[in-house]
Design a protein around this motif. Structure first.
Motif, short mmCIF file in Angstrom:
data_model
loop_
_atom_site.label_atom_id
_atom_site.label_comp_id
_atom_site.label_asym_id
_atom_site.label_seq_id
_atom_site.Cartn_x
_atom_site.Cartn_y
_atom_site.Cartn_z
N THR A 1 0.86 -1.18 0.00
CA THR A 1 0.00 0.00 0.00
C THR A 1 0.90 1.22 0.00
N LEU A 2 0.37 2.34 -0.45
CA LEU A 2 1.16 3.57 -0.44
C LEU A 2 1.60 3.92 0.98
N GLU A 3 0.67 3.73 1.93
CA GLU A 3 0.98 4.05 3.32
C GLU A 3 2.03 3.11 3.90
N GLY A 4 1.94 1.83 3.55
CA GLY A 4 2.92 0.86 4.03
C GLY A 4 4.30 1.11 3.45
N LYS B 1 -1.96 4.68 9.88
CA LYS B 1 -2.30 4.87 8.47
C LYS B 1 -2.01 3.62 7.65
N ALA B 2 -0.90 2.95 7.98
CA ALA B 2 -0.46 1.82 7.17
C ALA B 2 -1.19 0.52 7.52
N GLN C 1 7.71 -4.08 2.46
CA GLN C 1 6.93 -3.40 1.42
C GLN C 1 7.81 -2.40 0.67
#
Length: 286
Positions: free
Chosen positions: A4-7, A115-116, A133
């Motif tokens: 994910t973008l957050e991860g 968030k992640a 990630q």
């Protein structure tokens, strides 16, 4: 552990986070530099105590498609791989309990983990998931070799590089262990460096005498930026690597890989051919 973008953003923060070390001075990036293909230009990396390792830091590139890590394959995922350096006494030399305490007390990390991963409670499992990630985004492609081989652009290589290409797939026998889009091989091999092993490699993990002296076959992607070479960094240049296969393979090495029979007695490459082969290896740089 889907990306994910957050991860990924969290993983990048953690990759460069010095609080992962016992004295808050070193991070993953202290031994894996982007400018060196996320490897180390030193033969052996130095940890926070000044202790030095005994293997060259492997590059972190295209590992999203791999399933064994470290030179000896002792980890089977990037998540598992990321657990080790934190507690290794000659690397970051800390405990996960202490690292988690530091991250939990920081101003930014609880929010980033929320968030992640949907929780502000940090643990080692989530830390290594985030780092993994980020590491899976380190993708090497779009080299001159790719333009020539996969896209058919015959102008992408010079005449010297084309000669090296022919040698790579022919007389120099490189293709047996460095093939496919990743330019590596899932097999652990003894490539004839030594008759007597100072490092047992895979054998130290499996306990099998038949695995002694076998190490992971590294990718050739960005190999010109990844020196020094071999598990112990004994070769400083690609020229030395080529000369090993041209004339230096130890035919009596225990558990010598069957592909190394091509090299016993030498390849008889000329100086010009060796130079062309090195030129071609440099086309793997993205």
């Amino acid at each position: 552990n889907p990306l994910t973008l957050e991860g990924i953003d969290l993983g990048r923060e953690l990759f460069y986070e010095t609080q992962l070390s016992g004295d808050n001075t070193m991070s993953c990036a202290s031994c894996h530099f982007q400018e060196f293909n996320f490897s180390d230009s030193a033969r052996f990396s130095t940890g926070i105590t000044g202790a030095m390792g005994d293997r060259q830091a492997m590059s972190i590139v295209n590992l999203a498609w791999d399933d064994s890590f470290f030179w000896d394959g002792r980890a089977i995922s990037l998540e598992e791989q990321a657990l080790g350096p934190v507690v290794n006494p000659i690397e970051l030399n800390d405990t996960w309990v202490n690292v988690i305490s530091k991250l939990q007390a920081s101003a930014k990390y609880p929010l980033l983990f929320q968030k992640a991963f949907g929780t502000s409670v940090i643990d080692s499992n989530l830390v290594t998931k985030a780092i993994a990630q980020f590491e899976r985004t380190m993708v090497s492609f779009n080299s001159d070799y790719d333009s020539y081989f996969y896209q058919g652009d015959t102008s992408a290589l010079t005449s010297s590089e084309k000669n090296g290409y022919d040698l790579f797939f022919g007389q120099a026998e490189c293709i047996h262990c460095h093939s496919g889009p990743l330019l590596n091989d899932p097999v652990f091999r003894n490539n004839g460096l030594d008759d007597v092993f100072a490092d047992l490699g895979l054998g130290a993990v499996t306990g099998l005498v038949s695995d002694n002296g076998k190490f992971k076959v590294p990718t050739l992607r960005n190999i010109a930026e990844s020196g020094p070479y071999m598990h112990d960094g004994r070769f400083s240049t690609l020229e030395e690597v080529v000369e090993h296969y041209n004339s230096g393979v130890q035919g009596g090495s225990p558990n010598l890989d069957s592909e190394m029979t091509h090299f016993i007695g030498g390849l008889s490459l000329t100086a010009a051919e060796k130079a062309d082969l090195v030129s071609f290896l440099k086309t793997f740089t993205d």
